[in-house]
Enzyme design. Structure first.
Site, PDB file in Angstrom:
ATOM      1  N   ASP A 110      -1.631 -60.815  -4.570  1.00 41.09           N
ATOM      2  CA  ASP A 110      -1.866 -61.588  -3.351  1.00 41.09           C
ATOM      3  C   ASP A 110      -2.322 -60.620  -2.262  1.00 41.09           C
ATOM      4  O   ASP A 110      -2.628 -59.457  -2.533  1.00 41.09           O
ATOM      5  CB  ASP A 110      -0.594 -62.345  -2.941  1.00 41.09           C
ATOM      6  CG  ASP A 110       0.524 -61.409  -2.501  1.00 41.09           C
ATOM      7  OD1 ASP A 110       0.405 -60.169  -2.682  1.00 41.09           O
ATOM      8  OD2 ASP A 110       1.532 -61.909  -1.967  1.00 41.09           O
TER       9      ASP A 110
ATOM     10  N   LYS B 269      -4.114 -65.768  -9.995  1.00 41.83           N
ATOM     11  CA  LYS B 269      -2.898 -65.337  -9.303  1.00 41.83           C
ATOM     12  C   LYS B 269      -1.731 -66.274  -9.617  1.00 41.83           C
ATOM     13  O   LYS B 269      -0.628 -65.817  -9.964  1.00 41.83           O
ATOM     14  CB  LYS B 269      -3.135 -65.284  -7.795  1.00 41.83           C
ATOM     15  CG  LYS B 269      -1.930 -64.789  -7.003  1.00 41.83           C
ATOM     16  CD  LYS B 269      -2.228 -64.744  -5.508  1.00 41.83           C
ATOM     17  CE  LYS B 269      -2.233 -66.139  -4.905  1.00 41.83           C
ATOM     18  NZ  LYS B 269      -2.335 -66.114  -3.432  1.00 41.83           N
TER      19      LYS B 269
END
Length: 214
Positions: free
Chosen positions: A138, A120
């Site tokens: 997320d 991420k």
């Protein structure tokens, strides 16, 4: 979500916010990497308060190293998990100096080799700092991907890969920001604000949440 509705979904988000940006404050790729590393399980507002003071005195790998563990902790102690984040950041700074000439690398593999940097975080840096068409999934994007039917998946990686296939190329550059901001302010976790959602007509979520009684 019907494939035919996806372009209209993103066109609507683009019309409302043509040039979305991260809410983390930064001025260089290294500052961005540092801010994202510190942002895990913390708010952007909280991170910005800490980095404003930190970056005024140390905004390069060497300057962060010069602070040392205790010195760095003084600047970021208001952020959750700050001790482990300080350790990760210090090792990351040393690796940037030793392996990359003090610069933030452009490759996913090199970024993910840094302590505390997962897929991420790497995607955020590649997208925001270097303009690559990546999607950092997320909690907000994971929720929206599943709730709207845009990109259902059981894991963040599954949602990411499906988004990369379904989002029209013209919208890939900013898709990550549009979805995060939409999830943060409109399609919220506990109670989506469907009554004021500009893309509700394209969303597969049912039943839509009604506006609270006056």
């Amino acid at each position: 979500m019907k494939s035919a509705d996806i372009a209209a979904f993103f066109a609507t988000l683009e019309a409302a916010n043509p040039h979305p940006e991260t809410e983390l404050d930064y001025s260089t790729p290294f500052e961005l990497l540092t801010a994202v590393l510190l942002s895990a399980q913390a708010t952007d507002v909280g991170v910005n308060k800490a980095t404003k003071k930190l970056f005024s005195v140390a905004n390069t790998p060497q300057k962060i190293l010069d602070l040392g563990f205790d010195g760095l902790c003084e600047y970021i102690k208001t952020i959750g998990l700050y001790r482990s984040k300080a350790k990760h950041l210090l090792v990351t700074c040393q690796m940037l100096i030793d392996l990359h000439g003090g610069e933030v690398p452009h490759s996913r593999e090199a970024l993910e080799a840094l302590p505390g940097v997962g897929r991420k975080t790497a995607n955020v840096v590649l997208n925001v700092a270097f303009g690559e068409h990546t999607l950092a999934v997320d909690t907000h994007i994971f929720r929206i991907g599943n709730r709207t039917g845009l990109a259902p998946g059981k894991t963040p990686l599954a949602v990411e890969l499906k988004l990369l296939k379904r989002v029209p190329p013209a919208y890939l550059q900013h898709a990550h920001h549009w979805l995060i901001l939409h999830g943060r302010y409109v399609c919220q976790a506990r109670k989506p604000r469907c009554w004021e959602c500009s893309v509700a007509r394209y969303c597969a979520f049912k039943p839509k949440t009604l506006a609270p009684a006056p």
